[in-house]
Design a protein around this motif. Structure first.
Motif, PDB file in Angstrom:
ATOM      1  N   ALA A  33      12.168 -49.474   7.075  1.00 34.77           N
ATOM      2  CA  ALA A  33      12.132 -48.192   7.781  1.00 34.77           C
ATOM      3  C   ALA A  33      11.336 -47.192   6.968  1.00 34.77           C
ATOM      4  O   ALA A  33      10.511 -46.438   7.494  1.00 34.77           O
ATOM      5  N   LYS A  34      11.565 -47.211   5.656  1.00 33.92           N
ATOM      6  CA  LYS A  34      10.870 -46.305   4.740  1.00 33.92           C
ATOM      7  C   LYS A  34       9.364 -46.460   4.875  1.00 33.92           C
ATOM      8  O   LYS A  34       8.626 -45.500   5.003  1.00 33.92           O
ATOM      9  N   ARG A  35       8.923 -47.736   4.864  1.00 35.68           N
ATOM     10  CA  ARG A  35       7.504 -48.014   4.931  1.00 35.68           C
ATOM     11  C   ARG A  35       6.934 -47.555   6.271  1.00 35.68           C
ATOM     12  O   ARG A  35       5.875 -46.935   6.347  1.00 35.68           O
ATOM     13  N   LEU A  36       7.663 -47.849   7.346  1.00 34.65           N
ATOM     14  CA  LEU A  36       7.180 -47.466   8.678  1.00 34.65           C
ATOM     15  C   LEU A  36       7.019 -45.955   8.786  1.00 34.65           C
ATOM     16  O   LEU A  36       5.988 -45.457   9.237  1.00 34.65           O
ATOM     17  N   PHE A  37       8.033 -45.224   8.327  1.00 38.65           N
ATOM     18  CA  PHE A  37       7.962 -43.760   8.392  1.00 38.65           C
ATOM     19  C   PHE A  37       6.759 -43.250   7.601  1.00 38.65           C
ATOM     20  O   PHE A  37       6.044 -42.349   8.033  1.00 38.65           O
ATOM     21  N   HIS A  38       6.544 -43.873   6.446  1.00 40.77           N
ATOM     22  CA  HIS A  38       5.438 -43.445   5.601  1.00 40.77           C
ATOM     23  C   HIS A  38       4.094 -43.717   6.285  1.00 40.77           C
ATOM     24  O   HIS A  38       3.209 -42.859   6.310  1.00 40.77           O
ATOM     25  N   GLU A  39       3.959 -44.918   6.851  1.00 40.32           N
ATOM     26  CA  GLU A  39       2.714 -45.270   7.538  1.00 40.32           C
ATOM     27  C   GLU A  39       2.432 -44.301   8.683  1.00 40.32           C
ATOM     28  O   GLU A  39       1.309 -43.828   8.852  1.00 40.32           O
ATOM     29  N   GLN A  40       3.478 -44.013   9.468  1.00 42.34           N
ATOM     30  CA  GLN A  40       3.276 -43.128  10.621  1.00 42.34           C
ATOM     31  C   GLN A  40       2.955 -41.706  10.153  1.00 42.34           C
ATOM     32  O   GLN A  40       2.225 -40.979  10.816  1.00 42.34           O
ATOM     33  N   MET A  41       3.514 -41.351   8.985  1.00 46.10           N
ATOM     34  CA  MET A  41       3.182 -40.038   8.432  1.00 46.10           C
ATOM     35  C   MET A  41       1.687 -39.957   8.122  1.00 46.10           C
ATOM     36  O   MET A  41       1.037 -38.942   8.377  1.00 46.10           O
ATOM     37  N   LEU A  42       1.134 -41.067   7.607  1.00 48.78           N
ATOM     38  CA  LEU A  42      -0.305 -41.096   7.298  1.00 48.78           C
ATOM     39  C   LEU A  42      -1.129 -40.999   8.578  1.00 48.78           C
ATOM     40  O   LEU A  42      -2.179 -40.347   8.602  1.00 48.78           O
ATOM     41  N   VAL A  43      -0.635 -41.643   9.655  1.00 48.63           N
ATOM     42  CA  VAL A  43      -1.323 -41.535  10.950  1.00 48.63           C
ATOM     43  C   VAL A  43      -1.354 -40.075  11.388  1.00 48.63           C
ATOM     44  O   VAL A  43      -2.388 -39.558  11.818  1.00 48.63           O
TER      45      VAL A  43
ATOM     46  N   GLN B 212      29.841 -38.776   4.630  1.00 46.22           N
ATOM     47  CA  GLN B 212      29.132 -40.046   4.519  1.00 46.22           C
ATOM     48  C   GLN B 212      27.631 -39.842   4.676  1.00 46.22           C
ATOM     49  O   GLN B 212      27.197 -38.979   5.426  1.00 46.22           O
ATOM     50  N   ILE B 213      26.861 -40.660   3.964  1.00 47.35           N
ATOM     51  CA  ILE B 213      25.408 -40.635   4.100  1.00 47.35           C
ATOM     52  C   ILE B 213      24.983 -41.910   4.807  1.00 47.35           C
ATOM     53  O   ILE B 213      25.358 -43.003   4.391  1.00 47.35           O
ATOM     54  N   ASP B 214      24.232 -41.766   5.902  1.00 51.83           N
ATOM     55  CA  ASP B 214      23.828 -42.957   6.644  1.00 51.83           C
ATOM     56  C   ASP B 214      22.484 -43.466   6.130  1.00 51.83           C
ATOM     57  O   ASP B 214      21.935 -42.950   5.157  1.00 51.83           O
ATOM     58  N   THR B 215      21.989 -44.496   6.794  1.00 50.80           N
ATOM     59  CA  THR B 215      20.793 -45.178   6.300  1.00 50.80           C
ATOM     60  C   THR B 215      19.554 -44.283   6.284  1.00 50.80           C
ATOM     61  O   THR B 215      18.635 -44.493   5.521  1.00 50.80           O
ATOM     62  N   TYR B 216      19.516 -43.232   7.150  1.00 52.03           N
ATOM     63  CA  TYR B 216      18.371 -42.332   7.157  1.00 52.03           C
ATOM     64  C   TYR B 216      18.584 -41.111   6.262  1.00 52.03           C
ATOM     65  O   TYR B 216      17.832 -40.147   6.334  1.00 52.03           O
TER      66      TYR B 216
END
Lengths: 68, 287
Positions: A33-43, B212-216
């Motif tokens: 998810a981290k990577r996807l968010f980062h990639e889309q941020m670059l877009v 609680q802290i979730d995955t995001y």
């Protein structure tokens, strides 16, 4: 509203999305998810750059609406 | 020593011994009692009870009895860890009760299970119709494990053909107004971040019952004072989705409105980019 102000508004929204994605990329626990968010941020960054150039062109054309 | 004092001392002594022994034997003893563990549990309990109440018995005899029994169980457990055959013999193995959707009556008879008991166990698994079951095993510990037919299994993201999304477990970082530093560090946050999050919602840490802290990385909290309304933390992602949609529509509109050919191409290209990006983000932004 003029075309120029509409485009500027759109630019502002793109900036919001970019920063939001950046926050999500930093906060997410899952690596994928981290990577996807980062990639889309670059877009978003690319899109932002294009629109910024367009804003510049528009300002040159309609000098009276020159804003920030 | 008067009788009552003798009994009291014995009680305390045996509580300590039993506590230590159960600690040693691990969680298994509690959760899944195999036949052997079931019997040994009862026996150890009886020995303790007998020695406590009957003051004629020597305390040492009781302790020796319990310890040897526990040692024996321990050895059996070690042995069953290493040998599958031994394990099957001592702890028993599962018996197939339903195969290919058909009840195996012979196996039921072997386990002395009646039809009523089978239906009861199935109902415990929310299955009322036998035709929904593909395969069922009566486990050694006495519970029934059921594999329903594919048509009757709960629908999943995969069934719907949705892109796969992985979510990590949420971490509890505040409990009874106390910060749990260990969990906080695991999520990669610190106290300053937590304090800032709480400040944005105008909440003091003392008032938080559970956080609680979730995955995001969003913090969701429950307060001691239930009259205070806490804003739902899920606000941001859907809002972002709306922003994305708006921008994408705007760009398409600009592409139609402009007379300049190069600007038209630029708008169209970026509208497409946003659309692709939206498709990729959709499974993550939507709950």
């Amino acid at each position: 509203m003029t075309v120029s102000s509409n485009v500027k508004q759109c630019l502002a929204t793109i900036k919001t999305i970019e920063s939001g994605l950046s926050t999500l990329a930093i906060n997410s626990g899952d690596e994928k998810a981290k990577r996807l968010f980062h990639e889309q941020m670059l877009v978003m960054k690319e899109v932002k750059q294009d629109i910024m150039n367009r804003v510049g062109e528009l300002e040159r054309e309609e000098d009276q609406y020159k804003g920030f | 020593m008067p009788d009552w004092l003798d009994i009291a001392v014995r009680v305390i002594l045996f509580i300590i011994i039993l506590f230590l022994l159960t600690k040693l034997s691990g969680k298994k003893q509690l959760s899944e009692l195999s036949f052997f563990e079931y019997v040994s549990g009862i026996t150890i309990g009886s020995i303790a009870a007998e020695v406590i109440i009957n003051t004629d018995n020597r305390v040492w005899h009781g302790i020796i009895g319990i310890c040897v029994f526990a040692l024996f169980i321990y050895l059996v457990e070690i042995a069953s860890l290493h040998s599958k055959k031994f394990r099957d013999y001592v702890e028993g193995s599962g018996t197939v009760i339903i195969k290919d959707g058909k009840v195996l009556e012979d196996n039921m008879k072997k386990e002395k299970y009646t039809t009523d008991e089978l239906l009861q166990l199935l109902r415990g698994k929310d299955i009322f119709d036998l035709s929904e079951v593909e395969y069922a095993v009566l486990e050694a510990k006495g519970s029934l494990s059921v594999l329903p037919k594919k048509d009757f299994r709960p629908i999943t993201r995969k069934d719907l053909g949705l892109p796969s999304v992985n979510e990590k477990e949420p971490y509890t970082v505040i409990m009874d107004g106390e910060i749990l530093d260990e969990a906080l560090t695991t999520t990669g946050k610190n106290r300053a971040w937590l304090q800032a999050e709480l400040d944005t919602q105008n909440i003091t840490i003392e008032n938080v019952f559970l956080g609680q802290i979730d995955t995001y990385g969003t913090l969701s909290i429950d307060l001691f004072d239930d009259k205070i309304q806490v804003p739902t933390p899920q606000e941001r992602p859907p809002l972002m989705l709306a922003h994305l949609k708006k921008c994408q529509a705007d760009l398409e509109l600009f592409a139609l409105a402009t007379k300049s050919e190069s600007a038209k191409n630029m708008y169209a290209k970026n509208a497409k980019k946003l659309d692709e990006s939206m498709q990729k983000l959709l499974p993550f932004l939507k709950d």
